[in-house]
Design an enzyme around this catalytic site. Structure first.
Site, PDB file in Angstrom:
ATOM      1  N   CYS A 146       0.860  -1.173   0.000  1.00  0.00           N
ATOM      2  CA  CYS A 146       0.000   0.000   0.000  1.00  0.00           C
ATOM      3  C   CYS A 146       0.895   1.220   0.000  1.00  0.00           C
ATOM      4  O   CYS A 146       2.113   1.101   0.036  1.00  0.00           O
ATOM      5  CB  CYS A 146      -0.946   0.001   1.188  1.00  0.00           C
ATOM      6  SG  CYS A 146      -0.141   0.419   2.713  1.00  0.00           S
ATOM      7  N   ASP A 193       0.276   7.759  12.917  1.00  0.00           N
ATOM      8  CA  ASP A 193      -0.869   8.346  12.214  1.00  0.00           C
ATOM      9  C   ASP A 193      -0.996   9.854  12.447  1.00  0.00           C
ATOM     10  O   ASP A 193      -1.888  10.490  11.890  1.00  0.00           O
ATOM     11  CB  ASP A 193      -2.176   7.642  12.637  1.00  0.00           C
ATOM     12  CG  ASP A 193      -2.264   6.229  12.089  1.00  0.00           C
ATOM     13  OD1 ASP A 193      -1.459   5.867  11.214  1.00  0.00           O
ATOM     14  OD2 ASP A 193      -3.140   5.465  12.554  1.00  0.00           O
ATOM     15  N   ARG A 216     -12.160   8.493   3.817  1.00  0.00           N
ATOM     16  CA  ARG A 216     -11.935   7.186   4.445  1.00  0.00           C
ATOM     17  C   ARG A 216     -11.842   7.317   5.962  1.00  0.00           C
ATOM     18  O   ARG A 216     -12.179   6.371   6.676  1.00  0.00           O
ATOM     19  CB  ARG A 216     -10.627   6.568   3.923  1.00  0.00           C
ATOM     20  CG  ARG A 216     -10.694   6.127   2.485  1.00  0.00           C
ATOM     21  CD  ARG A 216      -9.423   5.396   2.120  1.00  0.00           C
ATOM     22  NE  ARG A 216      -9.113   4.437   3.152  1.00  0.00           N
ATOM     23  CZ  ARG A 216      -7.892   4.017   3.459  1.00  0.00           C
ATOM     24  NH1 ARG A 216      -6.854   4.455   2.792  1.00  0.00           N
ATOM     25  NH2 ARG A 216      -7.705   3.142   4.417  1.00  0.00           N
TER      26      ARG A 216
HETATM   27  C1  EPZ Z   1      -2.852  -0.045  12.255  1.00  0.00           C
HETATM   28  O1  EPZ Z   1      -2.395  -0.664  11.066  1.00  0.00           O
HETATM   29  C2  EPZ Z   1      -3.663   1.143  11.822  1.00  0.00           C
HETATM   30  N1  EPZ Z   1      -4.779   0.707  10.983  1.00  0.00           N
HETATM   31  C3  EPZ Z   1      -2.780   2.119  11.061  1.00  0.00           C
HETATM   32  O2  EPZ Z   1      -3.562   3.266  10.734  1.00  0.00           O
HETATM   33  C4  EPZ Z   1      -1.620   2.542  11.965  1.00  0.00           C
HETATM   34  O3  EPZ Z   1      -0.757   3.376  11.223  1.00  0.00           O
HETATM   35  C5  EPZ Z   1      -0.863   1.310  12.430  1.00  0.00           C
HETATM   36  O4  EPZ Z   1      -1.777   0.383  13.079  1.00  0.00           O
HETATM   37  C6  EPZ Z   1       0.251   1.620  13.399  1.00  0.00           C
HETATM   38  O5  EPZ Z   1      -0.253   2.285  14.523  1.00  0.00           O
HETATM   39  C7  EPZ Z   1      -5.896   0.290  11.543  1.00  0.00           C
HETATM   40  O6  EPZ Z   1      -6.028   0.201  12.756  1.00  0.00           O
HETATM   41  C8  EPZ Z   1      -7.024  -0.046  10.635  1.00  0.00           C
HETATM   42  P1  EPZ Z   1       0.756  -2.664  12.335  1.00  0.00           P
HETATM   43  P2  EPZ Z   1      -1.738  -2.101  11.102  1.00  0.00           P
HETATM   44  O7  EPZ Z   1       0.482  -4.100  12.047  1.00  0.00           O
HETATM   45  O8  EPZ Z   1      -2.364  -2.892  12.177  1.00  0.00           O
HETATM   46  C9  EPZ Z   1       4.744  -4.372  10.364  1.00  0.00           C
HETATM   47  C10 EPZ Z   1      -4.510   4.884   9.307  1.00  0.00           C
HETATM   48  O9  EPZ Z   1      -4.045   5.861   8.677  1.00  0.00           O
HETATM   49  N2  EPZ Z   1       4.106  -5.701  10.222  1.00  0.00           N
HETATM   50  O10 EPZ Z   1       0.758  -2.214  13.738  1.00  0.00           O
HETATM   51  O11 EPZ Z   1      -1.799  -2.623   9.721  1.00  0.00           O
HETATM   52  C11 EPZ Z   1       4.126  -3.310   9.484  1.00  0.00           C
HETATM   53  O12 EPZ Z   1       4.604  -3.408   8.161  1.00  0.00           O
HETATM   54  C12 EPZ Z   1      -3.787   3.549   9.337  1.00  0.00           C
HETATM   55  O13 EPZ Z   1      -5.579   4.935   9.922  1.00  0.00           O
HETATM   56  C13 EPZ Z   1       4.892  -6.760   9.848  1.00  0.00           C
HETATM   57  O14 EPZ Z   1       6.101  -6.631   9.610  1.00  0.00           O
HETATM   58  O15 EPZ Z   1      -0.250  -1.756  11.486  1.00  0.00           O
HETATM   59  C14 EPZ Z   1       4.563  -2.056  10.201  1.00  0.00           C
HETATM   60  O16 EPZ Z   1       5.882  -1.758   9.858  1.00  0.00           O
HETATM   61  C15 EPZ Z   1      -2.611   3.498   8.434  1.00  0.00           C
HETATM   62  N3  EPZ Z   1       4.298  -7.996   9.710  1.00  0.00           N
HETATM   63  C16 EPZ Z   1       4.506  -2.466  11.664  1.00  0.00           C
HETATM   64  O17 EPZ Z   1       4.523  -3.900  11.671  1.00  0.00           O
HETATM   65  C17 EPZ Z   1       2.964  -8.186   9.953  1.00  0.00           C
HETATM   66  O18 EPZ Z   1       2.487  -9.331   9.808  1.00  0.00           O
HETATM   67  C18 EPZ Z   1       3.282  -2.008  12.433  1.00  0.00           C
HETATM   68  O19 EPZ Z   1       2.132  -2.278  11.657  1.00  0.00           O
HETATM   69  C19 EPZ Z   1       2.184  -7.087  10.371  1.00  0.00           C
HETATM   70  C20 EPZ Z   1       2.787  -5.848  10.504  1.00  0.00           C
END
Ligand code: EPZ
Length: 429
Positions: A126, A316, A408
């Site tokens: 994304c 965020d 969104r």
């Molecule tokens: C949540 O996303 C939020 N989305 C995001 O908000 C927010 O930026 C993010 O948490 C961090 O706070 C929702 O709640 C819907 P993560 P999420 O898994 O859960 C890595 C917005 O603008 N990772 O905590 O998808 C990942 O790539 C959005 O509202 C892995 O490596 O985020 C990132 O670097 C954008 N492997 C880190 O962990 C995995 O299997 C944290 O991501 C999963 C994640």
């Protein structure tokens, strides 16, 4: 495609009602898949992401109604929505839907826990980075699921049900924590999740699951213990106020000057961000009805921030804080540690006259005395809103394109801001 036109320079004065949190509502809606009873969610924001997830859940067989009406008849601010997953008709979440919203991948947890199978499309990359799903897969495997990845789909099976286990997240992930807590709620025996996300949205989900009959301890700390139960029931649960919307409007006031009550906001959900805004020079006062933000006259002080999982400074709010720092009386360093590509707003803020240089994961923002309006656009939600708040403080006209990103995640953005004196309007086209 709609755009938003802003004529900058007005102070913000008045009251902004804070909506229910998008990122709490989405996992709560998905939790409805865990029970055949009705889950009633109060304070669900009226947002494009919520509507899309409602359609995705509908595809699995989830019925919904809004205060007795169908969702498409609903108008206005955050509402009460009833979700009923009596019969799950399809355990596949197809690419066409999952690719539109990453959080829909999270259905994998409840579907697997309740029905012993799920086939969910990989979400793909994304705009803010690669965002893999390895933590979900490793965690669900630890609970006994058999998982194969084929043709862009994750096929997960646990015909005899999931079994509790200890799982240590190698990295903090909000989504993987949501999914494993939901899956463990219906697993046999005890699950201990270590290095779990501590975000308020995780706590909100755990409280809802507890109201549904789950046995969960430690949500909000890095160790969450879940004792599985055979079935969950319905419940009535309230979505917490949106801490990112709160921080965004607080930064807007810090930037334009003025005096605004963020009604319904909870300061305990965003202490790190409020502290940074305070150090930048705004006066932040928790009051009974929310948070009051004031800045009168004085300049904006430069403040360095580095994003981190909760309770750290949220990723965020990084783009919005960078917008604020473009007008600081000095140089601020902003470091992004969660996502590898979350600086798309740098180039667009530069179009408004900001001076920002980027080295790796750090942006160095050299404050300028004034920004000047320009046409801009961004490719994600938070970057888009950072351009809106910069536009509110810029001289002249700023047009923010690709408004669907804002829709969104921000309920009635133009209305909330214009009621406080901003010159902001949506143009259809
Ligand atoms: C949540 O996303 C939020 N989305 C995001 O908000 C927010 O930026 C993010 O948490 C961090 O706070 C929702 O709640 C819907 P993560 P999420 O898994 O859960 C890595 C917005 O603008 N990772 O905590 O998808 C990942 O790539 C959005 O509202 C892995 O490596 O985020 C990132 O670097 C954008 N492997 C880190 O962990 C995995 O299997 C944290 O991501 C999963 C994640």
């Amino acid at each position: 495609m709609d755009s938003i036109r802003i004529t900058g320079g007005n102070e913000l004065r008045g009251t902004i009602p804070i909506s229910g949190a998008k990122n709490a509502a989405l996992p709560l809606m998905i939790a409805a898949l865990l029970t055949e009873d009705t889950l009633t969610l109060e304070n669900v924001p009226h947002l494009a992401d919520v509507e899309l997830l409602t359609r995705i859940l509908g595809n699995h067989g989830v019925d919904y109604s809004v205060n007795g009406r169908r969702e498409d008849q609903g108008e206005g601010y955050s509402r009460t929505v009833h979700f009923t997953a009596r019969n799950i008709v399809d355990t596949t979440a197809p690419y066409e839907l999952v690719s539109k919203m990453r959080a829909s991948f999270w259905v994998i947890g409840p579907l697997l826990a309740r029905l012993g199978q799920a086939r969910v499309s990989l979400p793909g990359g994304c705009a803010i980075g690669t965002r893999p799903v390895d933590l979900f897969i490793d965690g669900l495997r630890a609970l006994g699921a058999r998982i194969e990845i084929e043709g862009g789909y994750v096929q997960a099976d646990a015909p005899k049900g999931l079994v509790g286990n200890r799982f240590v997240f190698p990295k903090v992930s909000v989504g993987a924590t949501h999914v494993l807590v939901m899956a463990a709620a219906l697993a046999r025996g005890e699950t201990v999740l270590e290095n779990a996300a501590r975000e308020p949205e995780v706590v909100n989900l755990a409280e809802c699951l507890t109201a549904m009959g789950a046995r969960i301890e430690g949500a909000g700390t890095s160790t969450i213990t879940v004792s599985g139960v055979p079935a969950l029931s319905g419940a009535v649960h309230r979505v917490i106020p949106d801490r990112i919307e709160t921080g965004t409007y607080a930064m807007a006031v810090a930037m334009t000057g003025g005096d605004v009550l963020l009604e319904g906001a909870r300061p305990d959900l965003l202490e790190a961000a409020l502290e940074a805004i305070g150090r930048a020079g705004a006066e932040i006062t928790p009051v009974n009805s929310g948070i009051r933000v004031r800045r009168n006259g004085a300049g904006i002080a430069p403040v360095d921030v580095s994003t981190a999982p909760f309770p750290g400074f949220p990723t965020d709010l990084q783009a919005q804080f960078m917008a604020l720092m473009t007008r600081a009386g000095g140089t601020a360093r902003i470091t992004e540690t969660i996502f590898e590509n979350r600086f798309m707003h740098v180039q667009e803020l530069a179009r408004l006259g900001a001076r920002i240089s980027q080295t790796g994961q750090t942006a160095v923002v050299e404050g300028v005395p004034r920004l000047k309006g320009a046409p801009v656009m961004a490719t994600d939600l938070r970057a888009s809103v950072s351009l809106v708040i910069a536009g509110l403080a810029a001289e002249g006209e700023t047009v923010v394109n690709r408004v669907y990103h804002l829709d969104r995640g921000f309920e009635r953005l133009e209305e909330k801001l214009s009621r406080c004196g901003a010159a902001i309007e949506r143009q259809s086209g």
